[in-house]
Write a protein that holds these residues in place. Structure first.
Motif, PDB file in Angstrom:
ATOM      1  N   SER A   1      -5.175  20.507   1.741  1.00 55.24           N
ATOM      2  CA  SER A   1      -4.476  19.223   1.830  1.00 55.24           C
ATOM      3  C   SER A   1      -5.401  18.135   1.309  1.00 55.24           C
ATOM      4  O   SER A   1      -6.629  18.280   1.342  1.00 55.24           O
ATOM      5  N   ASN A   2      -4.790  17.054   0.790  1.00 56.20           N
ATOM      6  CA  ASN A   2      -5.643  15.942   0.348  1.00 56.20           C
ATOM      7  C   ASN A   2      -6.295  15.217   1.525  1.00 56.20           C
ATOM      8  O   ASN A   2      -7.190  14.395   1.330  1.00 56.20           O
ATOM      9  N   LEU A   3      -5.876  15.538   2.738  1.00 54.13           N
ATOM     10  CA  LEU A   3      -6.579  15.041   3.924  1.00 54.13           C
ATOM     11  C   LEU A   3      -7.686  16.050   4.245  1.00 54.13           C
ATOM     12  O   LEU A   3      -7.618  16.820   5.207  1.00 54.13           O
ATOM     13  N   VAL A   4      -8.705  16.050   3.412  1.00 50.58           N
ATOM     14  CA  VAL A   4      -9.775  17.045   3.503  1.00 50.58           C
ATOM     15  C   VAL A   4     -10.711  16.719   4.666  1.00 50.58           C
ATOM     16  O   VAL A   4     -10.506  15.748   5.420  1.00 50.58           O
TER      17      VAL A   4
ATOM     18  N   ALA B   1      -7.730  10.198  11.240  1.00 52.22           N
ATOM     19  CA  ALA B   1      -6.887   9.022  11.488  1.00 52.22           C
ATOM     20  C   ALA B   1      -7.693   7.732  11.480  1.00 52.22           C
ATOM     21  O   ALA B   1      -7.231   6.706  10.952  1.00 52.22           O
ATOM     22  N   ASP B   2      -8.897   7.748  12.046  1.00 51.32           N
ATOM     23  CA  ASP B   2      -9.722   6.538  12.058  1.00 51.32           C
ATOM     24  C   ASP B   2     -10.097   6.110  10.649  1.00 51.32           C
ATOM     25  O   ASP B   2     -10.066   4.915  10.318  1.00 51.32           O
ATOM     26  N   TYR B   3     -10.429   7.081   9.806  1.00 55.44           N
ATOM     27  CA  TYR B   3     -10.823   6.757   8.421  1.00 55.44           C
ATOM     28  C   TYR B   3      -9.627   6.218   7.646  1.00 55.44           C
ATOM     29  O   TYR B   3      -9.743   5.238   6.896  1.00 55.44           O
ATOM     30  N   ILE B   4      -8.445   6.844   7.813  1.00 56.04           N
ATOM     31  CA  ILE B   4      -7.255   6.409   7.086  1.00 56.04           C
ATOM     32  C   ILE B   4      -6.867   4.983   7.471  1.00 56.04           C
ATOM     33  O   ILE B   4      -6.404   4.199   6.632  1.00 56.04           O
ATOM     34  N   ASN B   5      -7.026   4.616   8.721  1.00 59.64           N
ATOM     35  CA  ASN B   5      -6.630   3.283   9.189  1.00 59.64           C
ATOM     36  C   ASN B   5      -7.443   2.160   8.567  1.00 59.64           C
ATOM     37  O   ASN B   5      -6.998   1.011   8.526  1.00 59.64           O
TER      38      ASN B   5
ATOM     39  N   THR C   1       0.836  -1.199   0.000  1.00 63.94           N
ATOM     40  CA  THR C   1       0.000   0.000   0.000  1.00 63.94           C
ATOM     41  C   THR C   1       0.875   1.254   0.000  1.00 63.94           C
ATOM     42  O   THR C   1       1.974   1.272   0.559  1.00 63.94           O
ATOM     43  N   LEU C   2       0.355   2.272  -0.632  1.00 63.37           N
ATOM     44  CA  LEU C   2       1.044   3.552  -0.740  1.00 63.37           C
ATOM     45  C   LEU C   2       0.188   4.640  -0.099  1.00 63.37           C
ATOM     46  O   LEU C   2      -0.999   4.784  -0.426  1.00 63.37           O
ATOM     47  N   PHE C   3       0.795   5.387   0.812  1.00 60.96           N
ATOM     48  CA  PHE C   3       0.125   6.527   1.439  1.00 60.96           C
ATOM     49  C   PHE C   3       0.679   7.808   0.830  1.00 60.96           C
ATOM     50  O   PHE C   3       1.901   7.999   0.765  1.00 60.96           O
ATOM     51  N   ILE C   4      -0.208   8.680   0.356  1.00 65.18           N
ATOM     52  CA  ILE C   4       0.197   9.946  -0.255  1.00 65.18           C
ATOM     53  C   ILE C   4      -0.355  11.095   0.578  1.00 65.18           C
ATOM     54  O   ILE C   4      -1.553  11.152   0.855  1.00 65.18           O
ATOM     55  N   LYS C   5       0.537  11.985   0.974  1.00 67.45           N
ATOM     56  CA  LYS C   5       0.130  13.206   1.662  1.00 67.45           C
ATOM     57  C   LYS C   5       0.537  14.387   0.792  1.00 67.45           C
ATOM     58  O   LYS C   5       1.710  14.558   0.471  1.00 67.45           O
ATOM     59  N   ASN C   6      -0.435  15.176   0.396  1.00 60.65           N
ATOM     60  CA  ASN C   6      -0.201  16.273  -0.536  1.00 60.65           C
ATOM     61  C   ASN C   6      -0.854  17.556  -0.013  1.00 60.65           C
ATOM     62  O   ASN C   6      -1.998  17.530   0.443  1.00 60.65           O
TER      63      ASN C   6
ATOM     64  N   HIS D   1     -15.250  22.720  -0.892  1.00 67.53           N
ATOM     65  CA  HIS D   1     -15.554  21.968  -2.112  1.00 67.53           C
ATOM     66  C   HIS D   1     -14.313  21.767  -2.990  1.00 67.53           C
ATOM     67  O   HIS D   1     -14.390  21.072  -4.010  1.00 67.53           O
ATOM     68  N   CYS D   2     -13.205  22.369  -2.601  1.00 66.70           N
ATOM     69  CA  CYS D   2     -11.955  22.184  -3.343  1.00 66.70           C
ATOM     70  C   CYS D   2     -11.312  20.882  -2.868  1.00 66.70           C
ATOM     71  O   CYS D   2     -10.690  20.834  -1.798  1.00 66.70           O
ATOM     72  N   LYS D   3     -11.458  19.822  -3.661  1.00 69.61           N
ATOM     73  CA  LYS D   3     -10.974  18.491  -3.282  1.00 69.61           C
ATOM     74  C   LYS D   3     -10.165  17.884  -4.427  1.00 69.61           C
ATOM     75  O   LYS D   3     -10.406  18.193  -5.591  1.00 69.61           O
ATOM     76  N   PRO D   4      -9.217  17.001  -4.112  1.00 72.87           N
ATOM     77  CA  PRO D   4      -8.382  16.420  -5.166  1.00 72.87           C
ATOM     78  C   PRO D   4      -9.085  15.272  -5.891  1.00 72.87           C
ATOM     79  O   PRO D   4      -9.974  14.613  -5.349  1.00 72.87           O
ATOM     80  N   LYS D   5      -8.663  15.062  -7.124  1.00 74.10           N
ATOM     81  CA  LYS D   5      -9.091  13.904  -7.906  1.00 74.10           C
ATOM     82  C   LYS D   5      -7.836  13.170  -8.374  1.00 74.10           C
ATOM     83  O   LYS D   5      -6.871  13.808  -8.793  1.00 74.10           O
ATOM     84  N   TYR D   6      -7.863  11.844  -8.286  1.00 68.84           N
ATOM     85  CA  TYR D   6      -6.695  11.033  -8.615  1.00 68.84           C
ATOM     86  C   TYR D   6      -6.908  10.343  -9.963  1.00 68.84           C
ATOM     87  O   TYR D   6      -7.976   9.762 -10.224  1.00 68.84           O
ATOM     88  N   ASN D   7      -5.865  10.415 -10.802  1.00 63.15           N
ATOM     89  CA  ASN D   7      -5.868   9.717 -12.092  1.00 63.15           C
ATOM     90  C   ASN D   7      -4.557   8.967 -12.241  1.00 63.15           C
ATOM     91  O   ASN D   7      -3.522   9.370 -11.674  1.00 63.15           O
ATOM     92  N   PHE D   8      -4.591   7.885 -13.026  1.00 68.10           N
ATOM     93  CA  PHE D   8      -3.428   7.004 -13.142  1.00 68.10           C
ATOM     94  C   PHE D   8      -3.144   6.737 -14.623  1.00 68.10           C
ATOM     95  O   PHE D   8      -4.056   6.407 -15.392  1.00 68.10           O
ATOM     96  N   HIS D   9      -1.864   6.879 -14.996  1.00 73.71           N
ATOM     97  CA  HIS D   9      -1.490   6.753 -16.400  1.00 73.71           C
ATOM     98  C   HIS D   9      -0.182   5.983 -16.527  1.00 73.71           C
ATOM     99  O   HIS D   9       0.755   6.204 -15.746  1.00 73.71           O
ATOM    100  N   GLY D  10      -0.103   5.091 -17.512  1.00 83.05           N
ATOM    101  CA  GLY D  10       1.157   4.447 -17.849  1.00 83.05           C
ATOM    102  C   GLY D  10       2.008   5.418 -18.654  1.00 83.05           C
ATOM    103  O   GLY D  10       1.559   5.951 -19.667  1.00 83.05           O
ATOM    104  N   LEU D  11       3.239   5.666 -18.205  1.00 86.18           N
ATOM    105  CA  LEU D  11       4.072   6.690 -18.841  1.00 86.18           C
ATOM    106  C   LEU D  11       5.013   6.125 -19.888  1.00 86.18           C
ATOM    107  O   LEU D  11       5.568   6.886 -20.673  1.00 86.18           O
ATOM    108  N   TYR D  12       5.245   4.825 -19.893  1.00 82.40           N
ATOM    109  CA  TYR D  12       6.108   4.239 -20.906  1.00 82.40           C
ATOM    110  C   TYR D  12       5.250   3.430 -21.863  1.00 82.40           C
ATOM    111  O   TYR D  12       5.017   2.236 -21.664  1.00 82.40           O
ATOM    112  N   GLY D  13       4.733   4.086 -22.910  1.00 83.42           N
ATOM    113  CA  GLY D  13       3.940   3.371 -23.908  1.00 83.42           C
ATOM    114  C   GLY D  13       2.518   3.124 -23.463  1.00 83.42           C
ATOM    115  O   GLY D  13       2.061   3.589 -22.419  1.00 83.42           O
TER     116      GLY D  13
END
Length: 395
Positions: free
Chosen positions: A200-203, A208-212, A183-188, A266-278
């Motif tokens: 912060s993305n921890l909106v 802590a209870d929700y993250i766990n 698992t990967l935890f990201i704090k931005n 209402h300013c919240k992050p959205k996550y997207n995922f992309h393959g960068l090599y091809g």
């Protein structure tokens, strides 16, 4: 005389107003063309400039900071040798950067020490010592040639870390398939300096209870900052086993697109995922360079002899990319957009004038109605008596 002329000119300038002469033309075709052009300009101003491009708002781009943390334990059993891999073993670099590599496969060469040994087959084959020029290097080789051809292998002898690494066969399936469940935890955090807003993305609601107990899901948990690596790879369009065997690169995009005309919450992050090599559909024949790998060595002393363990690491490189754009109402861009729109309305007048004056059958009649011709008396400078000439001018 001159003083009265100057006074008269100043009086005319300050106390008179000039207006263009207008002619009302009753012509259906010209009228329809004019209204259609004006309608198109109005649609452009309202639809494109104000609604789509939001020309009534000023914009700002965020200053961003990213911190990451991996969790998970891997296990391998290679030729009866059992190993347990933790975060300090499979993450490079270990500092929690926004770009890092998670090892998913490897080739290990243990007990290397500096000395002479034969090259691998097909690296530098030879039939005699003449084929191995001493003191030279081959770009794809492992060391400096000594000038000796080793008869048992028919390859050149080199001065290198011996035994040389044999990376011709990549383990399949990947040795660390367990990385799929890491698992990967990201704090931005982002700051919009023009608007003085920090988010912060921890909106709100992400405590802590929700993250766990949460795990990111694009629909069920779109704000959870904990990501399973297998899910990241799947959402980027790739198959985990395929990319884990030879490595690859995936971009995690955190999108902060915010409208501060509404509440900041209402300013919240959205996550997207992309393959960068091809692309996921690329095959070995279409991709110019397969996978992602690098080497690193662990040095140690054994009986006062310096040795090392060399690992060729195949892994998934994750690049976390933050993109942002915040908007808020501002009177200056609003007036600028309105002013430019009003100016564009003049296009209708220009087009209709061209039609009236150059295309319609009664164009001479319209010219006479639009322009007023006058006889302007001017003084001939060559005449001593100040004789007058007549000049036709248009106004």
């Amino acid at each position: 005389m001159k003083k009265s002329q100057i006074s008269s000119a100043l009086s005319d300038f300050f106390f008179e107003y000039e207006t263009p002469r207008q002619v009302l033309v009753r012509n259906r075709r010209v009228g329809v063309v004019c209204r259609l052009i004006q309608l198109g300009v109005l649609v452009y101003i309202i639809g494109w400039v104000f609604i789509y491009e939001k020309g009534y708002q000023s914009t700002d781009i965020a200053v961003s900071s990213v911190f990451t943390k991996m969790k998970g334990v891997g296990y391998t059993n290679v030729n009866g040798v059992e190993r347990v891999w933790d975060v300090s073993d499979y993450v490079f670099p270990p500092q929690g950067d926004s770009s890092f590599v998670v090892m998913t496969n490897y080739i290990i060469t243990e007990g290397q020490q500096m000395g002479t040994c034969p090259e691998l087959k097909d690296k530098h084959n030879c039939k005699s010592d003449a084929d191995c020029e001493g003191g030279r290097f081959k770009r794809t080789g492992h060391g400096e040639m000594t000038g000796v051809c080793v008869n048992t292998t028919n390859t050149c002898e080199v001065l290198a870390w011996c035994p040389v690494e044999d990376d011709r066969i990549i383990p399949s399936p990947p040795l660390l398939m367990s990385a799929e469940n890491y698992t990967l935890f990201i704090k931005n955090s982002v700051t919009f300096p023009i608007f003085g807003v920090t988010r912060s993305n921890l909106v709100e609601g992400i405590d802590a209870d929700y993250i766990n107990k949460c795990l990111y899901h694009p629909e069920d948990a779109p704000l959870c900052p904990i990501f399973r690596l297998g899910d990241i790879v799947k959402l980027s369009g790739f198959n985990f086993e395929t990319i884990a065997q030879e490595g690859g690169t995936i971009g995690i995009v955190i999108d902060w697109t915010c409208n501060f005309d509404v509440a900041v919450k209402h300013c919240k992050p959205k996550y997207n995922f992309h393959g960068l090599y091809g692309n996921p559909s690329d095959t070995g024949q279409t991709r110019p360079s397969l996978g992602y790998n690098f080497r690193y060595a662990k040095h140690y002393l054994e009986n006062s002899v310096q040795k090392r363990t060399l690992l060729k690491v195949f892994g998934i490189r994750f690049d976390i990319i933050v993109q942002s754009l915040a908007r808020k109402f501002d009177i200056i861009p609003t007036l600028t957009a309105i002013g430019s729109g009003v100016g564009i309305f003049g296009v209708a007048t220009v087009v209709c004038d061209l039609v009236l004056l150059y295309l319609l059958p009664k164009r001479e009649f319209y010219k006479n109605m639009k322009f007023k011709y006058t006889d302007t008396p001017i003084q001939d400078p060559d005449s001593e008596a100040g004789s007058m000439e007549t000049e036709v001018s248009k106004k």
